[in-house]
Design a protein around this motif. Structure first.
Motif, PDB file in Angstrom:
ATOM      1  N   ILE A 178       0.853  -1.177   0.000  1.00  0.00           N
ATOM      2  CA  ILE A 178       0.000   0.000   0.000  1.00  0.00           C
ATOM      3  C   ILE A 178       0.896   1.235   0.000  1.00  0.00           C
ATOM      4  O   ILE A 178       2.077   1.155   0.344  1.00  0.00           O
ATOM      5  N   THR A 179       0.324   2.356  -0.371  1.00  0.00           N
ATOM      6  CA  THR A 179       1.021   3.629  -0.283  1.00  0.00           C
ATOM      7  C   THR A 179       0.494   4.362   0.939  1.00  0.00           C
ATOM      8  O   THR A 179      -0.717   4.544   1.076  1.00  0.00           O
ATOM      9  N   VAL A 180       1.392   4.751   1.834  1.00  0.00           N
ATOM     10  CA  VAL A 180       1.026   5.525   3.013  1.00  0.00           C
ATOM     11  C   VAL A 180       1.464   6.962   2.764  1.00  0.00           C
ATOM     12  O   VAL A 180       2.620   7.210   2.402  1.00  0.00           O
ATOM     13  N   ARG A 181       0.526   7.894   2.950  1.00  0.00           N
ATOM     14  CA  ARG A 181       0.832   9.316   2.807  1.00  0.00           C
ATOM     15  C   ARG A 181       0.649   9.975   4.166  1.00  0.00           C
ATOM     16  O   ARG A 181      -0.426   9.906   4.754  1.00  0.00           O
TER      17      ARG A 181
ATOM     18  N   LEU B 172      -7.389   7.099   6.580  1.00  0.00           N
ATOM     19  CA  LEU B 172      -8.350   6.967   5.489  1.00  0.00           C
ATOM     20  C   LEU B 172      -7.745   6.114   4.382  1.00  0.00           C
ATOM     21  O   LEU B 172      -6.703   6.467   3.822  1.00  0.00           O
ATOM     22  N   ALA B 173      -8.384   4.988   4.100  1.00  0.00           N
ATOM     23  CA  ALA B 173      -7.960   4.108   3.011  1.00  0.00           C
ATOM     24  C   ALA B 173      -8.813   4.439   1.792  1.00  0.00           C
ATOM     25  O   ALA B 173     -10.033   4.237   1.811  1.00  0.00           O
ATOM     26  N   ASP B 174      -8.171   4.969   0.777  1.00  0.00           N
ATOM     27  CA  ASP B 174      -8.863   5.392  -0.442  1.00  0.00           C
ATOM     28  C   ASP B 174     -10.069   6.276  -0.115  1.00  0.00           C
ATOM     29  O   ASP B 174     -11.139   6.149  -0.696  1.00  0.00           O
ATOM     30  N   GLY B 175      -9.870   7.183   0.867  1.00  0.00           N
ATOM     31  CA  GLY B 175     -10.882   8.167   1.209  1.00  0.00           C
ATOM     32  C   GLY B 175     -11.906   7.734   2.235  1.00  0.00           C
ATOM     33  O   GLY B 175     -12.759   8.524   2.618  1.00  0.00           O
TER      34      GLY B 175
ATOM     35  N   ALA C  61      -9.161  -0.094  13.583  1.00  0.00           N
ATOM     36  CA  ALA C  61      -8.153  -1.129  13.822  1.00  0.00           C
ATOM     37  C   ALA C  61      -8.367  -2.418  13.026  1.00  0.00           C
ATOM     38  O   ALA C  61      -7.431  -2.918  12.404  1.00  0.00           O
ATOM     39  N   ASP C  62      -9.565  -2.971  13.038  1.00  0.00           N
ATOM     40  CA  ASP C  62      -9.804  -4.264  12.391  1.00  0.00           C
ATOM     41  C   ASP C  62     -10.173  -4.165  10.924  1.00  0.00           C
ATOM     42  O   ASP C  62     -10.349  -5.191  10.262  1.00  0.00           O
ATOM     43  N   ASP C  63     -10.290  -2.954  10.410  1.00  0.00           N
ATOM     44  CA  ASP C  63     -10.664  -2.779   9.012  1.00  0.00           C
ATOM     45  C   ASP C  63      -9.487  -3.089   8.093  1.00  0.00           C
ATOM     46  O   ASP C  63      -8.347  -2.721   8.392  1.00  0.00           O
ATOM     47  N   PRO C  64      -9.746  -3.748   6.974  1.00  0.00           N
ATOM     48  CA  PRO C  64      -8.660  -4.056   6.044  1.00  0.00           C
ATOM     49  C   PRO C  64      -8.200  -2.826   5.263  1.00  0.00           C
ATOM     50  O   PRO C  64      -8.991  -1.936   4.961  1.00  0.00           O
ATOM     51  N   VAL C  65      -6.904  -2.819   4.986  1.00  0.00           N
ATOM     52  CA  VAL C  65      -6.315  -1.850   4.058  1.00  0.00           C
ATOM     53  C   VAL C  65      -5.762  -2.719   2.927  1.00  0.00           C
ATOM     54  O   VAL C  65      -4.691  -3.328   3.065  1.00  0.00           O
ATOM     55  N   PRO C  66      -6.498  -2.840   1.830  1.00  0.00           N
ATOM     56  CA  PRO C  66      -6.153  -3.823   0.804  1.00  0.00           C
ATOM     57  C   PRO C  66      -4.948  -3.441  -0.047  1.00  0.00           C
ATOM     58  O   PRO C  66      -4.573  -2.270  -0.134  1.00  0.00           O
ATOM     59  N   VAL C  67      -4.388  -4.446  -0.661  1.00  0.00           N
ATOM     60  CA  VAL C  67      -3.278  -4.252  -1.591  1.00  0.00           C
ATOM     61  C   VAL C  67      -3.660  -3.192  -2.610  1.00  0.00           C
ATOM     62  O   VAL C  67      -4.773  -3.192  -3.142  1.00  0.00           O
ATOM     63  N   GLY C  68      -2.750  -2.262  -2.852  1.00  0.00           N
ATOM     64  CA  GLY C  68      -2.966  -1.204  -3.835  1.00  0.00           C
ATOM     65  C   GLY C  68      -3.631   0.040  -3.288  1.00  0.00           C
ATOM     66  O   GLY C  68      -3.728   1.045  -3.990  1.00  0.00           O
ATOM     67  N   ALA C  69      -4.094   0.003  -2.031  1.00  0.00           N
ATOM     68  CA  ALA C  69      -4.778   1.154  -1.443  1.00  0.00           C
ATOM     69  C   ALA C  69      -3.788   2.271  -1.130  1.00  0.00           C
ATOM     70  O   ALA C  69      -2.585   2.046  -0.993  1.00  0.00           O
TER      71      ALA C  69
ATOM     72  N   LEU D 121      -3.296   4.916   1.887  1.00  0.00           N
ATOM     73  CA  LEU D 121      -3.696   5.203   3.262  1.00  0.00           C
ATOM     74  C   LEU D 121      -3.182   6.580   3.638  1.00  0.00           C
ATOM     75  O   LEU D 121      -1.975   6.809   3.673  1.00  0.00           O
ATOM     76  N   ASP D 122      -4.114   7.492   3.899  1.00  0.00           N
ATOM     77  CA  ASP D 122      -3.746   8.842   4.338  1.00  0.00           C
ATOM     78  C   ASP D 122      -3.755   8.898   5.857  1.00  0.00           C
ATOM     79  O   ASP D 122      -4.714   8.445   6.492  1.00  0.00           O
ATOM     80  N   VAL D 123      -2.692   9.450   6.426  1.00  0.00           N
ATOM     81  CA  VAL D 123      -2.555   9.613   7.872  1.00  0.00           C
ATOM     82  C   VAL D 123      -2.743  11.114   8.151  1.00  0.00           C
ATOM     83  O   VAL D 123      -1.882  11.922   7.859  1.00  0.00           O
ATOM     84  N   LEU D 124      -3.925  11.442   8.699  1.00  0.00           N
ATOM     85  CA  LEU D 124      -4.338  12.830   8.834  1.00  0.00           C
ATOM     86  C   LEU D 124      -4.462  13.232  10.296  1.00  0.00           C
ATOM     87  O   LEU D 124      -5.409  12.826  10.972  1.00  0.00           O
ATOM     88  N   PRO D 125      -3.537  14.052  10.795  1.00  0.00           N
ATOM     89  CA  PRO D 125      -3.716  14.583  12.132  1.00  0.00           C
ATOM     90  C   PRO D 125      -4.842  15.608  12.135  1.00  0.00           C
ATOM     91  O   PRO D 125      -5.239  16.087  11.067  1.00  0.00           O
TER      92      PRO D 125
END
Length: 78
Positions: A2-5, A51-54, A59-67, A69-73
């Protein structure tokens, strides 16, 4: 993978804006981020929305391959 931003304080704590990490649950991805970047990022992540693809993920939610993931404070705004 995944791409983490990272944004704002999260980017500062991580020391970068973007990276590639393995897919998994949001908790697994968070653990990978903390493992790579340490306690400073861990403290910031406690206040961040993920946010995974918006779509907000918990915690238990999947972040799928290719997603992206935005890390927003929290942002001050008006």
């Amino acid at each position: 993978m995944i791409t983490v931003r990272y944004f704002a304080a999260a980017a500062e704590a991580a020391g970068l804006d973007t990276e590639q990490l393995p897919a998994g649950t949001a908790a697994q991805v968070r653990a990978a981020m903390v493992g790579l970047h340490g306690a400073a990022l861990d403290r910031v992540l406690g206040r961040c929305a993920l946010l995974a693809d918006g779509t907000r993920v918990e915690a238990d939610d999947p972040v799928p391959v290719g997603a992206t993931l935005d890390v927003l404070p929290p942002f001050a705004g008006g």
